[in-house]
Write a protein that holds these residues in place. Structure first.
Motif, mmCIF file in Angstrom:
data_model
loop_
_atom_site.group_PDB
_atom_site.id
_atom_site.type_symbol
_atom_site.label_atom_id
_atom_site.label_comp_id
_atom_site.label_asym_id
_atom_site.label_seq_id
_atom_site.Cartn_x
_atom_site.Cartn_y
_atom_site.Cartn_z
ATOM 1 N N GLU A 53 11.075 -0.167 2.042
ATOM 2 C CA GLU A 53 10.660 -1.215 2.867
ATOM 3 C C GLU A 53 9.021 -0.880 1.949
ATOM 4 O O GLU A 53 8.924 -0.006 2.815
ATOM 5 C CB GLU A 53 10.416 -1.395 4.222
ATOM 6 C CG GLU A 53 9.738 -2.497 4.733
ATOM 7 C CD GLU A 53 9.992 -2.621 6.556
ATOM 8 O OE1 GLU A 53 8.106 -3.178 6.891
ATOM 9 O OE2 GLU A 53 10.680 -2.118 7.309
ATOM 10 N N ALA A 54 8.159 -2.032 1.769
ATOM 11 C CA ALA A 54 7.381 -2.046 1.494
ATOM 12 C C ALA A 54 6.175 -2.205 2.606
ATOM 13 O O ALA A 54 6.200 -3.029 2.853
ATOM 14 C CB ALA A 54 6.896 -3.014 0.480
ATOM 15 N N ARG A 55 5.580 -1.464 3.031
ATOM 16 C CA ARG A 55 4.188 -1.308 3.835
ATOM 17 C C ARG A 55 3.387 -2.280 2.676
ATOM 18 O O ARG A 55 2.386 -1.623 2.264
ATOM 19 C CB ARG A 55 3.695 -0.460 3.876
ATOM 20 C CG ARG A 55 4.638 0.881 4.438
ATOM 21 C CD ARG A 55 5.190 0.276 5.756
ATOM 22 N NE ARG A 55 4.322 -0.554 7.209
ATOM 23 C CZ ARG A 55 4.498 0.875 7.914
ATOM 24 N NH1 ARG A 55 4.886 2.148 7.576
ATOM 25 N NH2 ARG A 55 3.054 1.285 8.931
ATOM 26 N N MET A 56 3.102 -3.613 3.219
ATOM 27 C CA MET A 56 1.647 -4.211 3.184
ATOM 28 C C MET A 56 0.444 -3.941 3.769
ATOM 29 O O MET A 56 0.646 -3.440 5.227
ATOM 30 C CB MET A 56 2.184 -5.593 3.774
ATOM 31 C CG MET A 56 3.403 -6.142 3.062
ATOM 32 S SD MET A 56 3.501 -6.067 1.113
ATOM 33 C CE MET A 56 2.603 -7.081 0.209
ATOM 34 N N PHE A 95 5.591 6.695 0.571
ATOM 35 C CA PHE A 95 5.487 7.367 -0.654
ATOM 36 C C PHE A 95 4.621 5.757 -1.517
ATOM 37 O O PHE A 95 4.296 5.423 -0.434
ATOM 38 C CB PHE A 95 6.620 7.178 -1.334
ATOM 39 C CG PHE A 95 7.603 8.657 -0.961
ATOM 40 C CD1 PHE A 95 7.760 10.072 -1.581
ATOM 41 C CD2 PHE A 95 8.985 8.357 0.036
ATOM 42 C CE1 PHE A 95 8.814 10.469 -0.581
ATOM 43 C CE2 PHE A 95 9.652 8.962 0.514
ATOM 44 C CZ PHE A 95 9.718 10.493 -0.078
ATOM 45 N N LYS A 96 3.696 6.536 -2.062
ATOM 46 C CA LYS A 96 2.782 5.715 -2.579
ATOM 47 C C LYS A 96 3.154 5.247 -3.660
ATOM 48 O O LYS A 96 2.353 3.909 -4.094
ATOM 49 C CB LYS A 96 1.459 6.808 -2.951
ATOM 50 C CG LYS A 96 0.576 7.613 -2.098
ATOM 51 C CD LYS A 96 -0.568 8.104 -3.100
ATOM 52 C CE LYS A 96 -1.434 8.232 -1.962
ATOM 53 N NZ LYS A 96 -3.023 9.468 -2.197
ATOM 54 N N THR A 97 4.596 5.663 -4.305
ATOM 55 C CA THR A 97 5.311 5.037 -5.453
ATOM 56 C C THR A 97 6.503 4.649 -4.700
ATOM 57 O O THR A 97 6.702 5.084 -4.129
ATOM 58 C CB THR A 97 5.081 5.772 -6.446
ATOM 59 O OG1 THR A 97 6.191 6.843 -6.680
ATOM 60 C CG2 THR A 97 3.734 6.031 -7.247
ATOM 61 N N SER A 140 0.498 -0.904 -0.229
ATOM 62 C CA SER A 140 0.053 0.111 -0.228
ATOM 63 C C SER A 140 1.092 1.519 0.046
ATOM 64 O O SER A 140 0.344 2.264 -0.733
ATOM 65 C CB SER A 140 -0.888 0.367 1.130
ATOM 66 O OG SER A 140 0.017 -0.181 2.536
ATOM 67 N N ALA A 141 2.512 1.516 0.165
ATOM 68 C CA ALA A 141 3.171 1.808 0.482
ATOM 69 C C ALA A 141 4.750 1.966 0.586
ATOM 70 O O ALA A 141 4.453 0.885 0.619
ATOM 71 C CB ALA A 141 3.002 3.002 1.310
ATOM 72 N N TRP A 142 5.507 2.720 0.151
ATOM 73 C CA TRP A 142 7.341 2.612 -0.118
ATOM 74 C C TRP A 142 7.691 3.106 1.325
ATOM 75 O O TRP A 142 7.572 4.743 1.344
ATOM 76 C CB TRP A 142 7.484 2.180 -0.916
ATOM 77 C CG TRP A 142 7.180 1.586 -2.318
ATOM 78 C CD1 TRP A 142 8.168 0.179 -1.315
ATOM 79 C CD2 TRP A 142 6.270 1.259 -2.707
ATOM 80 N NE1 TRP A 142 7.344 -0.349 -2.957
ATOM 81 C CE2 TRP A 142 5.857 0.059 -4.124
ATOM 82 C CE3 TRP A 142 4.770 1.687 -2.823
ATOM 83 C CZ2 TRP A 142 5.390 -0.898 -3.541
ATOM 84 C CZ3 TRP A 142 4.050 1.452 -3.686
ATOM 85 C CH2 TRP A 142 4.323 0.063 -4.066
ATOM 86 N N TRP A 143 8.572 1.992 2.599
ATOM 87 C CA TRP A 143 8.956 3.838 3.671
ATOM 88 C C TRP A 143 10.783 3.295 3.656
ATOM 89 O O TRP A 143 11.719 2.911 3.323
ATOM 90 C CB TRP A 143 8.262 2.575 4.400
ATOM 91 C CG TRP A 143 8.637 2.995 6.467
ATOM 92 C CD1 TRP A 143 9.085 5.038 5.976
ATOM 93 C CD2 TRP A 143 8.955 2.231 7.120
ATOM 94 N NE1 TRP A 143 9.497 4.999 7.514
ATOM 95 C CE2 TRP A 143 9.269 4.006 8.184
ATOM 96 C CE3 TRP A 143 8.662 1.507 7.584
ATOM 97 C CZ2 TRP A 143 9.236 3.006 9.570
ATOM 98 C CZ3 TRP A 143 8.755 0.972 9.321
ATOM 99 C CH2 TRP A 143 9.094 2.288 10.068
#
Length: 269
Positions: free
Chosen positions: A231-234, A207-209, A159-162
């Motif tokens: 890190e991808a936020r799942m 970020f969203k992308t 859902s987002a990238w951290w």
């Protein structure tokens, strides 16, 4: 004795015999006249005339007995065949004395024609993706109310990238690391306080992308930040698939708020 006298005597004898026969002296009883029949009737005083005949005195002559008319000959019943096969069968078994008339072609077609069976509406696979748990529960419940079996799938999607510095061992260590990043020119950051796997991590941006997150990470590394990463936020989402008609889709989407925007193509197994 002359012949003339003999004939006269014979005629007299014949007349006498005829008279005796009329009177009934020779055989049986003489024929009774109408007054005699009335006299010999049993209880003639009980006979009463009714209706018009009694009022008029029954003066008119007796009417002649009427002879019942013979029934008019009924027209023979002609059997009509409804199909050519029935006509052939009737002619073969002798049910018809005359040639059996065949029905019209239009009548045969109509008699043999069966009404078309209404076909049920075509069922099409429909899918709704990216649903939250609450949305998936509401949609599944509505489909079951409509008698439709639904297939439900759960998936974890980013859902987002951290962009962040991995968790430090303690709050003191996290604060020392924040001081080092400020010395490198990094200004936007904070320490994660919530308990869990990410506690005491240092967040540098969300970020969203993924592309935007990688862009920031490149800038940080250019300034000397070495241990930062992306890190991808799942998030957990659900996919609901079902087979139903188009009319059913519109009815169900009308009952589940905001679900129409989530409709997508079906995914095969």
């Amino acid at each position: 004795m002359s012949t003339t006298r003999l004939l006269v005597i014979v005629l007299i004898l014949l007349n006498a015999l005829a008279f005796a026969g009329v009177k009934g002296w020779i055989v049986g009883t003489p024929p009774r006249t109408e007054p005699e029949r009335i006299t010999n009737q049993l209880n003639p005083e009980r006979i009463r005339l009714s209706g018009v005949a009694a009022r008029e005195g029954a003066a008119s002559e007796p009417s002649l007995p009427t002879t019942p008319l013979a029934p008019a000959p009924s027209s023979p019943t002609v059997a009509v065949a409804e199909t050519p096969a029935e006509a052939e069968s009737m002619a073969r078994t002798g049910q018809a004395d005359e040639p059996v008339p065949l029905p019209d072609a239009d009548v045969v077609a109509t008699a043999g024609e069966t009404l078309p069976t209404p076909q049920p509406p075509a069922l099409v696979c429909q899918a709704w993706a990216g649903l939250s748990e609450q949305e998936a529960d509401a949609l599944t419940r509505r489909l079951r109310q409509a008698g439709v079996e639904a297939e439900r799938r759960r998936s974890e999607t980013p859902s987002a990238w951290w962009v962040r510095v991995p968790p430090q061992g303690s709050r003191d260590q996290a604060e020392r690391r924040v001081q080092e990043l400020r010395e490198l020119g990094v200004k936007d950051m904070f320490i994660v306080q919530e308990a869990g796997q990410s506690q005491y991590a240092i967040s540098l941006g969300l970020f969203k992308t993924e592309a935007r997150a990688q862009q920031l990470l490149g800038q940080l590394r250019a300034r000397g930040v070495r241990n930062a990463g992306v890190e991808a936020r799942m998030s957990t989402t659900y996919l609901i698939q079902a087979r139903l008609a188009d009319e059913g889709v519109r009815a169900i989407e009308a009952d589940v708020r905001g679900i129409s925007a989530r409709r997508t193509a079906c995914n095969g197994r």
